[in-house]
Design an enzyme around this catalytic site. Structure first.
Site, short mmCIF file in Angstrom:
data_model
loop_
_atom_site.label_atom_id
_atom_site.label_comp_id
_atom_site.label_asym_id
_atom_site.label_seq_id
_atom_site.Cartn_x
_atom_site.Cartn_y
_atom_site.Cartn_z
CG ASP A 133 -12.56 -0.61 -3.40
OD1 ASP A 133 -12.06 -0.76 -4.41
OD2 ASP A 133 -12.12 -1.37 -2.45
CD GLN A 263 -8.96 -2.10 -11.36
OE1 GLN A 263 -10.10 -1.75 -11.38
NE2 GLN A 263 -8.66 -3.31 -11.23
NE ARG A 264 -4.29 -2.42 -3.84
CZ ARG A 264 -4.51 -3.60 -3.11
NH1 ARG A 264 -5.68 -3.96 -2.72
NH2 ARG A 264 -3.61 -4.29 -2.62
#
Length: 336
Positions: A133, A263-264
């Site tokens: 993030d 995304q991770r």
């Protein structure tokens, strides 16, 4: 010296590269002994550890996830005392029992907060910021962010062809919690027409106007990138809400895509591998120099460190004066 290393919170590309950077520097350069602690702070409660050797560190640089495993155990939460066990005191005792001179904590905002509390207790702690993030205060970038942006940008690139072929509006939702860094960087890199961030209030009228103006200019499709943390009606995900509102107002067929945990996962980008390696090495330097209670940070091109007490409880959010927003607006991108 004998040090321990743990990873806490969500998984993130680059954790294993950071473990490798810390441990190889500790073993080869400083002659330290390293214990890997399994499942975050839970491993210090259960004394679930393993000894790291040069051989056990092989193949970590490009590997996703974390070989140590992780958990969201927060020892300072009130629930930690419900069983009659004082988890912070137990962890401090176990650190002493294991003969550890310092603990390296790799984690996000929650982990930085926990590490700061242990530092206040007198536990020797050095932390490394980890989050896709990019919302940890005090560091320009954290590892994992570049990988997440690369994955999101690739997805946006692919949606352009579908949107164009079907003359649709495509709404893509990316991660970020309360911060819009992934949406901003991937939205701009992927040529988004509308980019919605939690930090900037939006009006559906402005979004719909952008979509209709593109239609009038002979562009019957639009790409809308939304951060998961934007305000909605409270009953739908961000992408679903925005997509329904656009189709209702414009009559243009609109579809949403939620990237989610993809995304991770997976292998970190070269940038994140190198950032992880540099941050891990610097963490070990701090330990060797007995500079505890600090978090590693990237400031400009330099790897440095800041006091953990300055980081705990703060978020780094997107400001409207950010260069990409200013330039995006000059190019006609709608930010709501």
């Amino acid at each position: 010296m004998r040090i321990g290393i743990l990873t806490a919170g969500g998984d993130c590309p680059g954790i294993n590269a950071t473990i490798r950077g810390v441990c190889k520097t500790a073993i080869h350069h400083y002659g330290m002994e390293v214990l890997g602690i399994h499942s975050g702070f839970q491993g210090l409660i259960d004394i679930d550890v393993e000894s790291f050797t040069d051989k056990s560190l092989s193949g970590l640089l490009n590997q996703g996830g974390t070989v140590l495993g992780t958990s969201r155990e927060k020892p300072f939460k009130k629930s930690g005392l419900a069983s009659g066990i004082n988890k912070p005191e137990l962890i401090a005792e176990n650190i002493e029992k294991l003969g550890l001179d310092c603990i390296v904590c790799i984690g996000g905002n929650g982990t930085q907060k926990t590490a700061a509390k242990f530092a206040d207790m007198g536990v020797n702690i050095v932390s490394v910021p980890k989050t896709i993030d990019n919302d940890i205060w005090g560091t320009d970038f954290s590892f994992g962010f570049d990988t997440a942006v690369t994955i999101a940008t690739d997805a946006i690139d692919r949606l352009h062809s579908t949107a164009s072929s079907h003359k649709r509006v495509m709404v893509i939702e990316v991660m970020g919690h309360k911060a819009g860094w992934i949406a901003l960087y991937s939205g701009m890199a992927g040529g988004g027409d509308v980019i919605l961030l939690p930090e900037i209030p939006y009006r559906m009228e402005a979004i719909n106007e952008t979509v209709m103006n593109r239609l009038k200019r002979g562009k019957p499709y639009s790409i809308v990138v939304v951060a998961e943390g934007i305000l909605t009606d409270g009953t739908k995900r961000a992408a679903e809400y925005i997509a329904q509102e656009i189709q209702l107002a414009t009559g243009i067929e609109t579809r949403e895509t939620v990237l989610g945990y993809v995304q991770r996962g997976g292998s970190p980008t070269p940038f994140d591998r190198n950032l992880s390696t540099r941050m891990g090495g610097h963490a070990t330097d701090l330990i060797a120099n007995r500079q505890f209670g600090r978090m590693i940070a990237l400031v400009g091109d330099e790897i440095t460190s800041i006091p953990l007490r300055d980081v705990a409880g703060k978020l780094k959010l997107v400001d409207e004066s950010q260069d990409l927003i200013v330039q995006g607006r000059r190019m006609g991108v709608c930010f709501g």
